[in-house]
Scaffold this motif. Structure first.
Motif, PDB file in Angstrom:
ATOM      1  N   ILE A 177      21.017  23.657  32.332  1.00 47.40           N
ATOM      2  CA  ILE A 177      21.880  24.823  31.967  1.00 47.40           C
ATOM      3  C   ILE A 177      21.898  25.015  30.550  1.00 47.40           C
ATOM      4  N   GLN A 178      21.364  26.262  30.049  1.00 51.36           N
ATOM      5  CA  GLN A 178      21.372  26.923  28.670  1.00 51.36           C
ATOM      6  C   GLN A 178      22.594  26.978  28.177  1.00 51.36           C
ATOM      7  N   SER A 179      23.052  26.556  27.038  1.00 48.02           N
ATOM      8  CA  SER A 179      24.262  26.922  26.386  1.00 48.02           C
ATOM      9  C   SER A 179      24.328  28.259  25.573  1.00 48.02           C
ATOM     10  N   ALA A 180      25.263  28.973  25.761  1.00 48.57           N
ATOM     11  CA  ALA A 180      25.240  30.225  24.671  1.00 48.57           C
ATOM     12  C   ALA A 180      25.011  29.959  23.257  1.00 48.57           C
ATOM     13  N   PRO A 181      24.170  30.974  22.531  1.00 51.33           N
ATOM     14  CA  PRO A 181      23.737  30.657  21.307  1.00 51.33           C
ATOM     15  C   PRO A 181      25.114  30.535  20.325  1.00 51.33           C
ATOM     16  N   GLN A 182      25.168  29.797  19.126  1.00 55.31           N
ATOM     17  CA  GLN A 182      26.230  29.598  18.255  1.00 55.31           C
ATOM     18  C   GLN A 182      26.512  30.942  17.693  1.00 55.31           C
ATOM     19  N   ILE A 183      27.741  31.209  17.461  1.00 58.17           N
ATOM     20  CA  ILE A 183      28.412  32.495  17.226  1.00 58.17           C
ATOM     21  C   ILE A 183      28.604  32.443  15.525  1.00 58.17           C
ATOM     22  N   GLY A 184      29.041  31.469  14.993  1.00 57.92           N
ATOM     23  CA  GLY A 184      29.274  31.331  13.613  1.00 57.92           C
ATOM     24  C   GLY A 184      30.043  32.459  12.728  1.00 57.92           C
ATOM     25  N   PHE A 185      29.873  33.513  12.909  1.00 59.31           N
ATOM     26  CA  PHE A 185      30.601  34.445  12.034  1.00 59.31           C
ATOM     27  C   PHE A 185      31.580  35.128  12.832  1.00 59.31           C
ATOM     28  N   ASP A 186      32.956  34.605  12.403  1.00 58.28           N
ATOM     29  CA  ASP A 186      33.773  35.028  13.355  1.00 58.28           C
ATOM     30  C   ASP A 186      35.422  35.393  12.601  1.00 58.28           C
ATOM     31  N   ARG A 187      34.984  35.702  11.303  1.00 58.33           N
ATOM     32  CA  ARG A 187      36.004  36.376  10.476  1.00 58.33           C
ATOM     33  C   ARG A 187      35.951  37.693   9.908  1.00 58.33           C
ATOM     34  N   TYR A 188      37.122  38.294   9.545  1.00 56.74           N
ATOM     35  CA  TYR A 188      37.033  39.386   8.784  1.00 56.74           C
ATOM     36  C   TYR A 188      36.762  39.065   7.481  1.00 56.74           C
ATOM     37  N   ILE A 189      35.800  39.797   6.640  1.00 54.09           N
ATOM     38  CA  ILE A 189      35.723  39.431   5.189  1.00 54.09           C
ATOM     39  C   ILE A 189      35.524  40.889   4.422  1.00 54.09           C
ATOM     40  N   GLN A 190      36.446  40.725   3.640  1.00 55.28           N
ATOM     41  CA  GLN A 190      36.660  42.153   2.744  1.00 55.28           C
ATOM     42  C   GLN A 190      35.686  42.012   1.726  1.00 55.28           C
ATOM     43  N   LEU A 191      35.136  43.444   1.244  1.00 56.24           N
ATOM     44  CA  LEU A 191      33.990  43.422   0.263  1.00 56.24           C
ATOM     45  C   LEU A 191      34.782  42.792  -0.900  1.00 56.24           C
ATOM     46  N   ASP A 192      35.959  43.089  -1.349  1.00 60.02           N
ATOM     47  CA  ASP A 192      36.385  42.823  -2.780  1.00 60.02           C
ATOM     48  C   ASP A 192      36.254  41.075  -2.854  1.00 60.02           C
ATOM     49  N   TRP A 193      36.454  40.439  -1.462  1.00 60.96           N
ATOM     50  CA  TRP A 193      36.384  38.971  -1.610  1.00 60.96           C
ATOM     51  C   TRP A 193      34.995  38.568  -1.866  1.00 60.96           C
ATOM     52  N   MET A 194      34.059  39.314  -1.182  1.00 61.33           N
ATOM     53  CA  MET A 194      32.677  39.114  -1.555  1.00 61.33           C
ATOM     54  C   MET A 194      32.159  39.151  -2.915  1.00 61.33           C
ATOM     55  N   ALA A 195      32.910  40.455  -3.519  1.00 63.13           N
ATOM     56  CA  ALA A 195      32.421  40.515  -4.991  1.00 63.13           C
ATOM     57  C   ALA A 195      33.031  39.423  -5.792  1.00 63.13           C
ATOM     58  N   MET A 196      34.084  38.659  -5.404  1.00 63.41           N
ATOM     59  CA  MET A 196      34.649  37.724  -6.160  1.00 63.41           C
ATOM     60  C   MET A 196      33.683  36.474  -5.947  1.00 63.41           C
TER      61      MET A 196
END
Length: 239
Positions: free
Chosen positions: A2-21
């Motif tokens: 039985i193959q497991s589902a691929p890992q998700i990893g990205f599961d959060r909302y990320i704002q652009l100003d957070w990325m800029a910082m």
């Protein structure tokens, strides 16, 4: 087996100003305390802030070993510009290179909005469930990516968030930015791609490459061009 589902990893909302910082922190132009203050001002709880920091670390501040050089090249290109449009390019490239899940949502969003300019959110959820499993965590993660893409200006949510409109693409003309974005796309794809297909790759649908790619990529130290046949040219990451 039985193959497991691929890992998700990205599961959060990320704002652009957070990325800029986060870019500024990686570049040494801001501190982690500055980032903490910004996240606190967003009203994030302790757990939510911790999980958000984990994503920002992976995207910019403390990338995985195999992505350190790639992220640092991006920080070098984008940190002096301090422009929302350029921050969005970095955020997108970093996200598709660091998190296949983000890239897959982007790819489906790009494909489904390519013909008529819009699509239903439920269709993206269905496509993602086919790949990652029809699980509640898949639905939450897909919703987080869609919300993030909207905040980054890639799509517009309409009809109470049930449909997505694609705004006009943003032109990308700077050669360094183009090479970095194409490298991000190649990292997501994990294989060589025909040069002619690169500008219309669904995974980078928010951006319009406004330069001749064979010429621009020929000057890259990280992408190599391969001739396969008299008229077929492929781009691949240098090993």
């Amino acid at each position: 087996m039985i193959q497991s589902a691929p890992q998700i990893g990205f599961d959060r909302y990320i704002q652009l100003d957070w990325m800029a910082m986060a870019i500024k922190v990686r570049a040494g132009l801001a501190t982690l305390d500055d980032l903490e203050t910004l996240l606190d001002s967003a009203g994030l709880g302790k757990e939510a802030k911790s999980k958000t920091r984990t994503k920002l670390n992976a995207l910019a501040i403390e990338p995985r070993n195999e992505l350190v050089a790639f992220i640092d090249r991006g920080v070098e290109i984008f940190s002096p510009q301090d422009d929302c449009a350029m921050t969005a390019v970095f955020a997108w490239g970093s996200a598709i290179a660091s998190y296949p899940y983000f890239g897959k949502v982007a790819e489906f969003s790009g494909r489904l909005t390519a013909i008529q300019g819009d699509c239903s959110v439920s269709e993206i959820h269905r496509r993602m469930s086919e790949v990652y499993g029809d699980r509640e965590v898949t639905k939450r993660a897909t919703q987080a990516v869609i919300q993030t893409q909207a905040n980054w200006g890639a799509i517009e949510r309409v009809e109470n968030g049930k449909r997505l409109n694609r705004p006009p693409q943003r032109k990308v003309s700077d050669e360094k930015v183009i090479r970095w974005l194409v490298e991000a796309a190649l990292r997501f794809m994990g294989k060589a791609m025909p040069v002619t297909s690169l500008p219309t790759m669904a995974v980078i649908y928010p951006f319009q490459i406004d330069q001749s790619l064979p010429y621009v990529l020929s000057k890259s130290d990280n992408i190599e061009l391969r001739a396969e046949g008299p008229s077929n040219q492929f781009a691949a990451l240098r090993s």
